[in-house]
Motif scaffolding. Structure first.
Motif, PDB file in Angstrom:
ATOM      1  N   VAL A   1       0.980  -1.571  -0.092  1.00  0.00           N
ATOM      2  CA  VAL A   1       0.149   0.128   0.362  1.00  0.00           C
ATOM      3  C   VAL A   1       0.660   1.294  -0.050  1.00  0.00           C
ATOM      4  O   VAL A   1       1.706   1.910   0.866  1.00  0.00           O
TER       5      VAL A   1
ATOM      6  N   ARG B   1       0.090   4.320   0.006  1.00  0.00           N
ATOM      7  CA  ARG B   1      -0.133   5.081   0.969  1.00  0.00           C
ATOM      8  C   ARG B   1       0.986   4.914   2.467  1.00  0.00           C
ATOM      9  O   ARG B   1       0.775   5.534   3.544  1.00  0.00           O
ATOM     10  N   ARG B   2       0.649   3.710   2.967  1.00  0.00           N
ATOM     11  CA  ARG B   2       1.231   3.472   4.034  1.00  0.00           C
ATOM     12  C   ARG B   2       2.531   3.511   4.735  1.00  0.00           C
ATOM     13  O   ARG B   2       2.992   3.752   5.427  1.00  0.00           O
ATOM     14  N   ILE B   3       3.692   3.177   3.248  1.00  0.00           N
ATOM     15  CA  ILE B   3       4.337   2.881   3.046  1.00  0.00           C
ATOM     16  C   ILE B   3       5.177   4.600   3.368  1.00  0.00           C
ATOM     17  O   ILE B   3       5.660   4.811   3.920  1.00  0.00           O
TER      18      ILE B   3
ATOM     19  N   ALA C   1       3.240   6.798   4.763  1.00  0.00           N
ATOM     20  CA  ALA C   1       2.842   7.151   6.467  1.00  0.00           C
ATOM     21  C   ALA C   1       4.161   7.323   7.164  1.00  0.00           C
ATOM     22  O   ALA C   1       4.599   7.701   8.324  1.00  0.00           O
ATOM     23  N   GLU C   2       4.366   5.184   7.231  1.00  0.00           N
ATOM     24  CA  GLU C   2       5.708   4.940   7.917  1.00  0.00           C
ATOM     25  C   GLU C   2       7.229   5.515   7.476  1.00  0.00           C
ATOM     26  O   GLU C   2       7.748   5.951   8.589  1.00  0.00           O
TER      27      GLU C   2
ATOM     28  N   GLN D   1       3.708  10.558  -1.107  1.00  0.00           N
ATOM     29  CA  GLN D   1       3.413  10.104  -1.413  1.00  0.00           C
ATOM     30  C   GLN D   1       4.355   9.328  -2.647  1.00  0.00           C
ATOM     31  O   GLN D   1       4.400   8.088  -3.170  1.00  0.00           O
TER      32      GLN D   1
END
Length: 208
Positions: A33, A35-37, A39-40, A45
């Protein structure tokens, strides 16, 4: 996971993603994902998207419209094809490098392979084995050849061959020592020897 603060971000993100593939964080078929990467890693993006495109060019992930990126379901045929191309490149590299490669530099990598083998360090065996081959490719003096070789993602495919297919590592000291000696002798048979050595990585896959 710590944030990334040094440029170029894309290269750092690519390394994080590659490490995740090698470690098994993402399994074949699993979605990555974007978006998740982002954020981490505390980044936008855009560089994550660029890094994913690079991994797609390596055939490590696949993207589907409206579904995002997923880890490819790797097959033995994928592995065989990568090694066939790599073998041809390294055969050419060895022929170009034969007059100029430093056998002692190669022997140094073999020493570190011995150390990794004694310590049961699989990751170390992969690292130093790939460094051995990279030394030959670099010594060819052919920039295009080196760039194509690097684009294969040799380290990642070697790790994946072990983790996914339980292929026995041929990245060990004993396999590399005859190649070092052949380079010392400037043996004209060295390129073919290296080609056969690389193709041995795909064992026990059946021949194409």
């Amino acid at each position: 996971m710590t944030s990334l603060v040094r440029a170029p971000l894309r290269d750092q993100i690519r390394r994080v993603l590659l490490d995740g593939l090698v470690s098994g964080r993402w399994q074949p078929g699993e979605r990555i994902v974007e978006r998740r990467i982002a954020a981490e890693l505390e980044v936008s993006q855009a560089p994550v998207r660029e890094a994913l495109r690079e991994l797609e060019s390596l055939r490590l992930i696949e993207s589907t419209p409206n579904k995002g990126a997923r880890v490819r379901a790797f097959t033995e045929a994928d592995l065989r094809e990568v090694y066939q191309v790599r073998a041809g490149l390294e055969e050419t590299a060895a022929a170009l490098a034969l007059p100029s490669v430093d056998p002692e530099a190669l022997a140094g990598h073999v020493t570190r392979l011995h150390e990794a083998a004694r310590g049961g360090d699989t990751a170390g065996q992969v690292e130093h084995g790939v460094a051995f081959h990279r030394e030959i490719v670099r010594s060819s003096g052919n920039r295009v050849l080196r760039e194509v070789w690097e684009s294969l993602g040799v380290e990642v495919w070697t790790h994946l061959s072990v983790r996914l297919f339980r292929v026995e590592l041929h990245e060990n000291a004993a396999d590399h020592e005859p190649i070092v000696e052949a380079f010392r002798r400037r043996d004209p048979a060295t390129p073919r020897m290296l080609r056969d050595h690389v193709l041995g990585h795909a064992a026990p896959l059946p021949p194409a």
